[in-house]
Scaffold this motif. Structure first.
Motif, mmCIF file in Angstrom:
data_model
loop_
_atom_site.group_PDB
_atom_site.id
_atom_site.type_symbol
_atom_site.label_atom_id
_atom_site.label_comp_id
_atom_site.label_asym_id
_atom_site.label_seq_id
_atom_site.Cartn_x
_atom_site.Cartn_y
_atom_site.Cartn_z
ATOM 1 N N ASP A 105 0.551 -1.687 -0.142
ATOM 2 C CA ASP A 105 0.117 0.220 -0.199
ATOM 3 C C ASP A 105 0.633 1.344 -0.092
ATOM 4 N N GLY A 106 1.913 1.090 0.462
ATOM 5 C CA GLY A 106 3.436 1.938 0.555
ATOM 6 C C GLY A 106 4.217 2.270 -0.839
ATOM 7 N N GLU A 107 5.204 2.896 -0.873
ATOM 8 C CA GLU A 107 5.784 3.262 -1.211
ATOM 9 C C GLU A 107 6.868 1.747 -0.700
ATOM 10 N N LEU A 108 7.209 1.630 -2.672
ATOM 11 C CA LEU A 108 8.449 0.430 -2.053
ATOM 12 C C LEU A 108 9.654 0.232 -3.078
ATOM 13 N N ARG A 109 11.053 0.359 -1.836
ATOM 14 C CA ARG A 109 11.924 -0.028 -2.054
ATOM 15 C C ARG A 109 12.799 -0.773 -1.962
ATOM 16 N N PHE A 110 13.650 -0.968 -3.216
ATOM 17 C CA PHE A 110 14.501 -1.893 -2.926
ATOM 18 C C PHE A 110 15.894 -2.412 -3.310
ATOM 19 N N HIS A 111 16.747 -2.761 -3.690
ATOM 20 C CA HIS A 111 18.189 -3.524 -3.844
ATOM 21 C C HIS A 111 17.961 -4.328 -4.850
ATOM 22 N N ALA A 112 18.516 -3.511 -5.992
ATOM 23 C CA ALA A 112 19.417 -4.976 -6.704
ATOM 24 C C ALA A 112 20.485 -4.691 -7.554
ATOM 25 N N LYS A 113 20.460 -5.693 -7.742
ATOM 26 C CA LYS A 113 22.670 -6.133 -8.293
ATOM 27 C C LYS A 113 22.331 -7.237 -9.353
ATOM 28 N N ILE A 114 22.688 -6.865 -10.707
ATOM 29 C CA ILE A 114 23.049 -6.963 -11.874
ATOM 30 C C ILE A 114 24.540 -7.701 -11.972
ATOM 31 N N VAL A 115 23.749 -8.862 -12.297
ATOM 32 C CA VAL A 115 25.366 -9.319 -12.851
ATOM 33 C C VAL A 115 25.701 -10.198 -14.417
#
Length: 194
Positions: A105-115
């Motif tokens: 229901d609120g803001e989503l923040r996530f860490h992404a690592k691309i390899v």
């Protein structure tokens, strides 16, 4: 440096931030491909409540690891749908069909690592540049066709029917070249190396 990580230009993106102003999706790179000599890239992705705009796709040679910082990440990865909360993570391996959205229901923040990062930043950043130039959630079709054709070995647009991928994209790519649209796109791509 791995052969897969080496870009055709022999250099790596160092662009640290981009966003789609219509959707509110933001990418803030804490490690760019240039920072890691093409080994990986890491970013914090932030999206508002209700965000549901990532079409299903795959990266044939790249894995993506997602770790939730705040909010709820909905993800469909290889046919399995999950919701992840703070501290939870998932890896989408190379070639895995996946899509993600804000499931809370609120803001989503996530860490992404691309390899390896390859041209991940250039693809997403340029698509957003095009969408922003239009004031839209979606890029110009000629721009999208140019970017997806240029980097066709790195991004599989599963969301597009095969006939469109095989016949439509090359036609739109050619139209982009004929109209000179590719010059603007190449400028947006070049900005990743400044």
């Amino acid at each position: 440096m791995t052969a897969a990580a080496q870009t055709a230009e022999g250099r790596y993106s160092n662009r640290r931030y981009f966003e789609n102003t219509a959707t509110g999706e933001k990418f803030d790179f804490v490690k760019t491909a240039a920072d890691t000599n093409g080994e990986y890239a890491e970013c914090i992705i932030t999206v508002p409540a209700g965000f549901n705009a990532i079409p299903i796709h795959a990266h044939p040679h790249q894995s993506e690891e997602f770790t939730v910082i705040a909010g709820t990440l909905g993800i469909k990865n290889n046919g399995e749908t999950r919701s992840l909360g703070e501290g939870e993570h998932i890896v989408s391996t190379a070639g895995s069909a996946h899509t993600w959205w804000n499931a809370g229901d609120g803001e989503l923040r996530f860490h992404a690592k691309i390899v390896p990062p390859m041209h991940f930043s250039e693809i997403v950043g340029t698509i957003y540049d095009s969408a922003n130039a239009r004031g839209s959630t979606e890029p110009n079709l000629l721009d999208a066709a140019y970017v997806l054709t240029k980097y066709r070995g790195e991004y599989d647009p599963i969301f597009l029917p095969k006939p469109v991928q095989i016949f439509g994209m090359p036609i739109l790519y050619a139209l982009g070249k004929l109209t000179g649209r590719h010059r603007l796109i190449d400028q947006w791509i070049a900005a990743h190396y400044e």
